[in-house]
Write an enzyme that holds these catalytic residues in place. Structure first.
Site, PDB file in Angstrom:
ATOM      1  N   HIS A 113      73.277 -47.970 -61.981  1.00  0.00           N
ATOM      2  CA  HIS A 113      72.652 -46.653 -61.833  1.00  0.00           C
ATOM      3  C   HIS A 113      71.419 -46.591 -62.727  1.00  0.00           C
ATOM      4  O   HIS A 113      71.408 -47.161 -63.831  1.00  0.00           O
ATOM      5  CB  HIS A 113      73.648 -45.557 -62.215  1.00  0.00           C
ATOM      6  CG  HIS A 113      73.140 -44.192 -61.853  1.00  0.00           C
ATOM      7  ND1 HIS A 113      72.243 -43.516 -62.652  1.00  0.00           N
ATOM      8  CD2 HIS A 113      73.359 -43.417 -60.773  1.00  0.00           C
ATOM      9  CE1 HIS A 113      71.948 -42.369 -62.064  1.00  0.00           C
ATOM     10  NE2 HIS A 113      72.606 -42.282 -60.929  1.00  0.00           N
ATOM     11  N   GLU A 153      68.201 -45.347 -55.018  1.00  0.00           N
ATOM     12  CA  GLU A 153      67.953 -44.108 -55.743  1.00  0.00           C
ATOM     13  C   GLU A 153      66.613 -44.212 -56.452  1.00  0.00           C
ATOM     14  O   GLU A 153      66.538 -44.781 -57.560  1.00  0.00           O
ATOM     15  CB  GLU A 153      69.060 -43.867 -56.772  1.00  0.00           C
ATOM     16  CG  GLU A 153      70.430 -43.644 -56.155  1.00  0.00           C
ATOM     17  CD  GLU A 153      71.321 -42.789 -57.050  1.00  0.00           C
ATOM     18  OE1 GLU A 153      71.831 -41.782 -56.543  1.00  0.00           O
ATOM     19  OE2 GLU A 153      71.469 -43.089 -58.244  1.00  0.00           O
ATOM     20  N   ASN A 191      78.411 -38.334 -57.659  1.00  0.00           N
ATOM     21  CA  ASN A 191      78.403 -38.854 -59.031  1.00  0.00           C
ATOM     22  C   ASN A 191      78.375 -37.656 -59.981  1.00  0.00           C
ATOM     23  O   ASN A 191      77.370 -36.975 -60.108  1.00  0.00           O
ATOM     24  CB  ASN A 191      77.154 -39.742 -59.210  1.00  0.00           C
ATOM     25  CG  ASN A 191      76.991 -40.243 -60.625  1.00  0.00           C
ATOM     26  OD1 ASN A 191      77.859 -40.020 -61.478  1.00  0.00           O
ATOM     27  ND2 ASN A 191      75.882 -40.914 -60.887  1.00  0.00           N
ATOM     28  N   TRP A 192      79.511 -37.427 -60.639  1.00  0.00           N
ATOM     29  CA  TRP A 192      79.617 -36.248 -61.508  1.00  0.00           C
ATOM     30  C   TRP A 192      78.830 -36.417 -62.798  1.00  0.00           C
ATOM     31  O   TRP A 192      78.643 -35.454 -63.546  1.00  0.00           O
ATOM     32  CB  TRP A 192      81.087 -35.983 -61.868  1.00  0.00           C
ATOM     33  CG  TRP A 192      81.981 -35.616 -60.716  1.00  0.00           C
ATOM     34  CD1 TRP A 192      81.690 -35.673 -59.370  1.00  0.00           C
ATOM     35  CD2 TRP A 192      83.329 -35.145 -60.804  1.00  0.00           C
ATOM     36  NE1 TRP A 192      82.778 -35.268 -58.630  1.00  0.00           N
ATOM     37  CE2 TRP A 192      83.797 -34.934 -59.486  1.00  0.00           C
ATOM     38  CE3 TRP A 192      84.192 -34.880 -61.875  1.00  0.00           C
ATOM     39  CZ2 TRP A 192      85.094 -34.474 -59.212  1.00  0.00           C
ATOM     40  CZ3 TRP A 192      85.466 -34.421 -61.603  1.00  0.00           C
ATOM     41  CH2 TRP A 192      85.917 -34.215 -60.289  1.00  0.00           C
ATOM     42  N   LYS A 193      78.429 -37.644 -63.114  1.00  0.00           N
ATOM     43  CA  LYS A 193      77.755 -37.929 -64.390  1.00  0.00           C
ATOM     44  C   LYS A 193      78.596 -37.367 -65.550  1.00  0.00           C
ATOM     45  O   LYS A 193      79.827 -37.371 -65.459  1.00  0.00           O
ATOM     46  CB  LYS A 193      76.316 -37.410 -64.369  1.00  0.00           C
ATOM     47  CG  LYS A 193      75.568 -37.959 -63.131  1.00  0.00           C
ATOM     48  CD  LYS A 193      74.096 -37.784 -63.183  1.00  0.00           C
ATOM     49  CE  LYS A 193      73.474 -38.353 -61.904  1.00  0.00           C
ATOM     50  NZ  LYS A 193      72.020 -38.235 -61.883  1.00  0.00           N
ATOM     51  N   GLY A 225      74.136 -36.243 -56.848  1.00  0.00           N
ATOM     52  CA  GLY A 225      74.366 -35.909 -58.250  1.00  0.00           C
ATOM     53  C   GLY A 225      74.661 -34.423 -58.387  1.00  0.00           C
ATOM     54  O   GLY A 225      75.755 -33.944 -58.083  1.00  0.00           O
ATOM     55  N   GLY A 226      73.664 -33.655 -58.809  1.00  0.00           N
ATOM     56  CA  GLY A 226      73.838 -32.227 -59.107  1.00  0.00           C
ATOM     57  C   GLY A 226      74.619 -31.442 -58.059  1.00  0.00           C
ATOM     58  O   GLY A 226      75.516 -30.657 -58.402  1.00  0.00           O
ATOM     59  N   GLY A 257      67.507 -35.970 -60.138  1.00  0.00           N
ATOM     60  CA  GLY A 257      67.568 -34.805 -61.010  1.00  0.00           C
ATOM     61  C   GLY A 257      66.258 -34.050 -61.121  1.00  0.00           C
ATOM     62  O   GLY A 257      66.093 -33.216 -62.004  1.00  0.00           O
ATOM     63  N   SER A 287      68.243 -36.070 -55.650  1.00  0.00           N
ATOM     64  CA  SER A 287      68.037 -34.680 -55.251  1.00  0.00           C
ATOM     65  C   SER A 287      68.492 -34.379 -53.823  1.00  0.00           C
ATOM     66  O   SER A 287      67.831 -33.632 -53.100  1.00  0.00           O
ATOM     67  CB  SER A 287      66.570 -34.274 -55.457  1.00  0.00           C
ATOM     68  OG  SER A 287      66.246 -34.314 -56.849  1.00  0.00           O
ATOM     69  N   GLU A 315      70.332 -44.477 -64.676  1.00  0.00           N
ATOM     70  CA  GLU A 315      70.558 -44.007 -66.051  1.00  0.00           C
ATOM     71  C   GLU A 315      71.140 -45.125 -66.912  1.00  0.00           C
ATOM     72  O   GLU A 315      70.879 -45.187 -68.121  1.00  0.00           O
ATOM     73  CB  GLU A 315      71.451 -42.754 -66.024  1.00  0.00           C
ATOM     74  CG  GLU A 315      70.652 -41.558 -65.517  1.00  0.00           C
ATOM     75  CD  GLU A 315      71.424 -40.549 -64.690  1.00  0.00           C
ATOM     76  OE1 GLU A 315      72.651 -40.471 -64.809  1.00  0.00           O
ATOM     77  OE2 GLU A 315      70.772 -39.838 -63.883  1.00  0.00           O
TER      78      GLU A 315
HETATM   79  P1  13P Z   1      70.692 -35.829 -58.318  1.00  0.00           P
HETATM   80  O1  13P Z   1      71.311 -35.610 -56.946  1.00  0.00           O
HETATM   81  O2  13P Z   1      71.112 -34.813 -59.304  1.00  0.00           O
HETATM   82  O3  13P Z   1      69.220 -36.029 -58.203  1.00  0.00           O
HETATM   83  O4  13P Z   1      71.302 -37.233 -58.863  1.00  0.00           O
HETATM   84  C1  13P Z   1      71.267 -38.342 -58.054  1.00  0.00           C
HETATM   85  C2  13P Z   1      72.036 -39.433 -58.693  1.00  0.00           C
HETATM   86  O5  13P Z   1      71.620 -40.004 -59.682  1.00  0.00           O
HETATM   87  C3  13P Z   1      73.328 -39.815 -58.094  1.00  0.00           C
HETATM   88  O6  13P Z   1      73.820 -40.994 -58.643  1.00  0.00           O
END
Ligand code: 13P
Length: 262
Positions: free
Chosen positions: A100, A170, A10-12, A237-238, A176, A216, A102
């Site tokens: 998600h 998640e 997920n590139w966000k 994510g990251g 994050g 993470s 967020e």
């Molecule tokens: P991180 O891997 O940066 O914690 O993000 C996880 C995430 O929200 C993937 O959708």
């Protein structure tokens, strides 16, 4: 029951067009270098909406699949700034993320809105990756299973095509933050999810459902998570913003598949 592993990134709200092209080209090179049985792993990227068309081109001819991070549930209409599930499908996406954390917590999307998105994503021919997970306060209050169970009940119903639904657990406190759930903590919730699905929708739905872990995930903790019986993949994510790190995580899944086959 063998479920195909999914490694999703997920590139966000990251990457411009030039950066995205570089990332995908680096990823393609590294994927080609991964040994057998790499074809047993579904590799999925979720770029920002403006990059979906160019990224469809960038992944053409590779094994990489693409999804959108969000879409509105209405087929069309006066929703300034929004993108529909049909727009998403138009770009060549096969997947869409719904629920998600967020979207739930930063944008305040309601359970009803998310449930409608699941239905409209499926109606547009997409596979829906539906996310669930508790906050730190909810975990500390011993409410993890209650919250995750509620998210499942709110988003899923017996009339859905479960063959096109993937779940992602998640925990909000792990997203994050660098604070990953331990493999055992994740496995416990994944096992709960599977038993909840079994009670609600029956054994075949529960056995066939792919449940990903996200929060993470890094190259150095991916293998331990993937060893767990009820973890069918990872939502990263990251670490997916670096071709090297994302390919290393995919490499852990390939190693795991190799171990299982041998
Ligand atoms: P991180 O891997 O940066 O914690 O993000 C996880 C995430 O929200 C993937 O959708």
């Amino acid at each position: 029951m063998s479920r195909r592993t999914v490694i999703a990134g997920n590139w966000k709200m990251h990457k411009t067009l030039g950066e995205a092209r570089e990332l995908v080209s680096g990823l393609r090179q590294r994927l080609e270098a991964l040994g057998s049985p790499a074809d047993r792993i579904d590799v999925l990227i979720f770029p920002p909406a403006t990059l979906l068309f160019p990224m469809a081109k960038a992944i053409a001819g590779s094994r990489i699949l693409m999804g959108a991070q969000n879409a509105h549930d209405a087929a069309q209409g006066a929703f300034t700034g929004e993108t529909s599930m049909r727009h998403v499908a138009d770009t060549g996406c096969a997947h869409v993320l719904v629920g998600h954390s967020e979207r739930r917590h930063v944008f305040g999307e309601s359970a009803e809105f998310l449930a409608r998105k699941v239905v409209s994503g499926l109606a547009a021919g997409l596979t829906v990756v539906y996310c669930v997970g508790e906050t730190l306060a909810e975990r500390e209050a011993g409410r993890t299973e209650a919250v995750v169970g509620r998210h499942l009940d709110e988003g899923l119903s017996a009339d859905l095509d479960f063959s096109r639904i993937i779940l992602a657990y998640e925990p909000v406190w792990a997203i994050g933050t660098g604070r990953t759930a331990t493999p055992q903590q994740a496995q416990d919730v994944h096992q709960f999810i599977r038993s909840h699905l079994s009670k609600r929708f029956g054994g075949p739905v529960s056995d066939g459902m792919r449940v990903l872990y996200g929060g993470s995930v890094k190259p150095d903790n991916a293998a331990g998570l993937l060893e767990q019986r009820d973890i069918d993949g990872l939502l990263v994510g990251g670490a997916c913003l670096s071709a090297e790190d994302f390919a290393a995580i995919i490499g852990s899944a390939v190693n795991r598949a190799r171990q299982i086959l041998s």
